[in-house]
Write a protein that holds these residues in place. Sequence first.
Motif, PDB file in Angstrom:
ATOM      1  N   ALA A   1      -8.334  16.040  21.828  1.00 22.36           N
ATOM      2  CA  ALA A   1      -8.524  16.688  23.126  1.00 22.36           C
ATOM      3  C   ALA A   1      -9.943  17.485  22.594  1.00 22.36           C
ATOM      4  O   ALA A   1     -10.831  17.794  23.430  1.00 22.36           O
TER       5      ALA A   1
ATOM      6  N   PRO B   1     -12.856  14.775  23.509  1.00 25.69           N
ATOM      7  CA  PRO B   1     -12.425  15.004  24.874  1.00 25.69           C
ATOM      8  C   PRO B   1     -12.826  13.992  26.084  1.00 25.69           C
ATOM      9  O   PRO B   1     -12.066  13.777  26.838  1.00 25.69           O
TER      10      PRO B   1
ATOM     11  N   MET C   1      -9.541  23.834  24.429  1.00 22.16           N
ATOM     12  CA  MET C   1     -10.867  22.787  24.456  1.00 22.16           C
ATOM     13  C   MET C   1     -12.345  23.500  24.580  1.00 22.16           C
ATOM     14  O   MET C   1     -12.596  24.112  25.409  1.00 22.16           O
TER      15      MET C   1
END
Length: 881
Positions: free
Chosen positions: A730, A734, A767
């Motif tokens: 992630a 991503p 993230m």
Amino acid sequence: MRTDTGQVFRLEDYRPSDYHIPLTDLTFRLSPDSTRVISELTIERRDGISGTPPLVLDGDGLVLKRVELDGKALAPSAYEATPESLVIANPPAGKRFRLLIETEIAPSQNQALMGLYRSNGVYCTQCEAEGFRRITYFLDRPDILSVYTVRIEAKRDEAPLLLANGNPGERGDLGDGRHFAVWHDPFPKPSYLFALVAGDLGLVSDSFVTASGREVALAIYVEHGKERLATYAMDSLKRSMRWDEEVFGREYDLDVFNIVAVSDFNMGAMENKGLNVFNDKYVLADEETATDADFANIEAIIAHEYFHNWTGNRITCRDWFQLCLKEGLTVFRDHEFSADQRSRAVKRIAEVRTLRAHQFPEDQGPLAHPVRPRRYREINNFYTATVYEKGSEVVRMIRTILGADMFRKGMDLYFERHDGDAATIEDFLQVFEDASGRDLSQFALWYHQAGTPNVTVAASHNAASNEFTLEIEQSVPPTPSESRKRLMHIPLAFGLVGQDGKDIAYAAVDGASVEDGVIHLRKRRHVVTFSGVAERPAISLNRGFSAPITLSIEQKPEDLMFLARHDGDAFSRWQAFNTLLTDALIAATRNVLGGKKPAFAKELVELAGIIAGDETLEHAFRALAISLPGEADIARDIGANIDPDAIHAAREALVGAIAETNQSHFKALYEKLGASGSFSPDATSAGRRALRNVLLDYLSILPHGEMLAADHFSAATNMTDRAAALMVLAHRHPKSAEAVNALAAFEEKYRSDALVMDKWFQIQAAMPGQDAVDLVRRLTAHPAFSMANPNRVRSLIGTFASANQTGFHRADGTGYKFFVETVLAVEKRNPQVAARLATALRSWRSLEPGRQAKAREALLAISAAENLSADLRDIVERTLA
């Protein structure tokens, strides 16, 4: 919810209550929307009080139904009742009288989760710090110690389990589907330690035989179907009980010890006497749902709450200004327990990383306060890293100064002298002075003075005279409301490391007090000369992090390289390499800001590979050593004009440089550490997994790294490896199909397990990048997310604000605007949680001017909201001050 009254409480204003309450009898007639609480209080006027002063009892949102004095109903003119207080202007002239109070409360409507509330159909209480006054009118302060007898009545099908503090007594049937249970706690306690739990829960039972041969019945209550997930918590409890007997001589004192896990809880856990209430996050675990970090946290927090039985319960705080007396001391005790259960060196490094990440920013910002605060407006806001973590460090320094044997003697005297007391910091320090004959008056400043001391050191070696000299100077920077600082007593552990990697023996010392490898700094400036030192040593300072200070030392990179490979003190060995990494990252950040490509010394990136493969070191140590400082750590060390995007770019560049230089070595080591055998949460196994997952993070930045991470995710047989791989995918890739598929697979597998879904929220909330704000906003609408549950809020909103430097601090201020909306939405339900979220902006002044202005706008927007709670307004106004 209490709105802000503007009242400030000051330590110097403390005075004992005019009245005591030696006996408290409570009856609860439980109902979700209309619980009746009948309290029968035996009240005594304090010795030395002349006349009959008014009796003023605390309340918070209470509905009064009845008041009786010595068995007779009080006329309405004889008292004044509001939701916040009950005042009896003319109590009886005799020394002792009985007061009966009946109140009505609605547990199902209590979204603040303080006082008595319902969580998934279970009645539960949280009374620290001032929640008991939401149940009944009382002298709700820590120095009012009372013996409690509690009767609980409820519908049997709604609440077959009825628990309170102490030992179980009579129980039986009331007819009409209702039943009752009576509990009695023979040990006087303050109201904040009162607890009640009632509901339908599963049971894990065991027993423990104390050192004196008494058998204690142990029970952990969890939601039905989750009993097997409490096995590790029970094992941790039994190990904690035995350890406290062996290390501190403390034996458990009741016939039963109960733990209850609930899903809605503001804190991690609560040490109520004999009935600990836990956030289920710190009880439930197996390899499929919990990471190694979760297992370690469960072990530590179970121990922490159990250790409170003596440091917090049997000896409690005189007032809330003494909070560190129970929390800092008990954190020290749980740290020592974990160090004995696992790796002392690795545990110490983890403790220091936590301290620097959370407490150092407090000391350096507008929320700075002493370990023992001198004033507060909302006590809930002082459950801080300064009170807990720095408070623990202060206790550790006492042990360093006195030595282990004298420290134990002082602790034994503390337990003997103050059992059953509501004590103060002065009481605590006095026992060590009496036991050791040492003067700790200068050392006491660690409790009374805010700020992180800085120690500056210059070293020189005279080969002709075989002398090595240290010039040492201490200073404490100004903090809010405290510009002038006094000099501290700082115990600075050290070693002089020779070319063979061993400590050099020195013949004599001039210029300062040096005892057993510790320099005791008491003046502003010390010149310490060691004689008999033939070769120039590498100086290893603040070994074991003997004092919570910042250290500025003139030290060549080659000396740090040498210490990183050879220092005999494991903490200092880690610190040397961490300093090298931090210096490199700060320089790289400046290059990014100057439009230059970051460059890193070959020796530095190669040393990461050497440490990773050093078989003489623990796996967990190697994992910690090669993990780069976090972006918030780098920002803290830069100190001002922070650009989170530049820091992120610099850090990614160093990850790439280390990975590329050590690619073949890291791949071979990664494969060597491959999964083997069945899962075990022990320290050695956890260390192997930690090192392998750090290597995965490095390797994933290389070409086709997403494929390696996806394979790691698919092959994972435990949550530690699965969550690590998901985070790598992630955060590093991503947009890749591998990341999208892994996130979807994780959600599908665990969508019905709230605690595991918290990990899913956390990974996405952290993230990096400009898209994080929109992602987190979308996730607030996810079916598994709830603004009413503190764990969900912390996992998504808390992680975004505290762990996502580029997303939260987005240059256009979008992250701050979203944060304002969310904090105000949370505050309507739970002011405590909202206030803790708001601390994410405590370092706003260190940002570059554009972000700084937008962060200030966000704080002003929160401050301007109507009917702001005392909790949130206190944090925001101190942050803006």
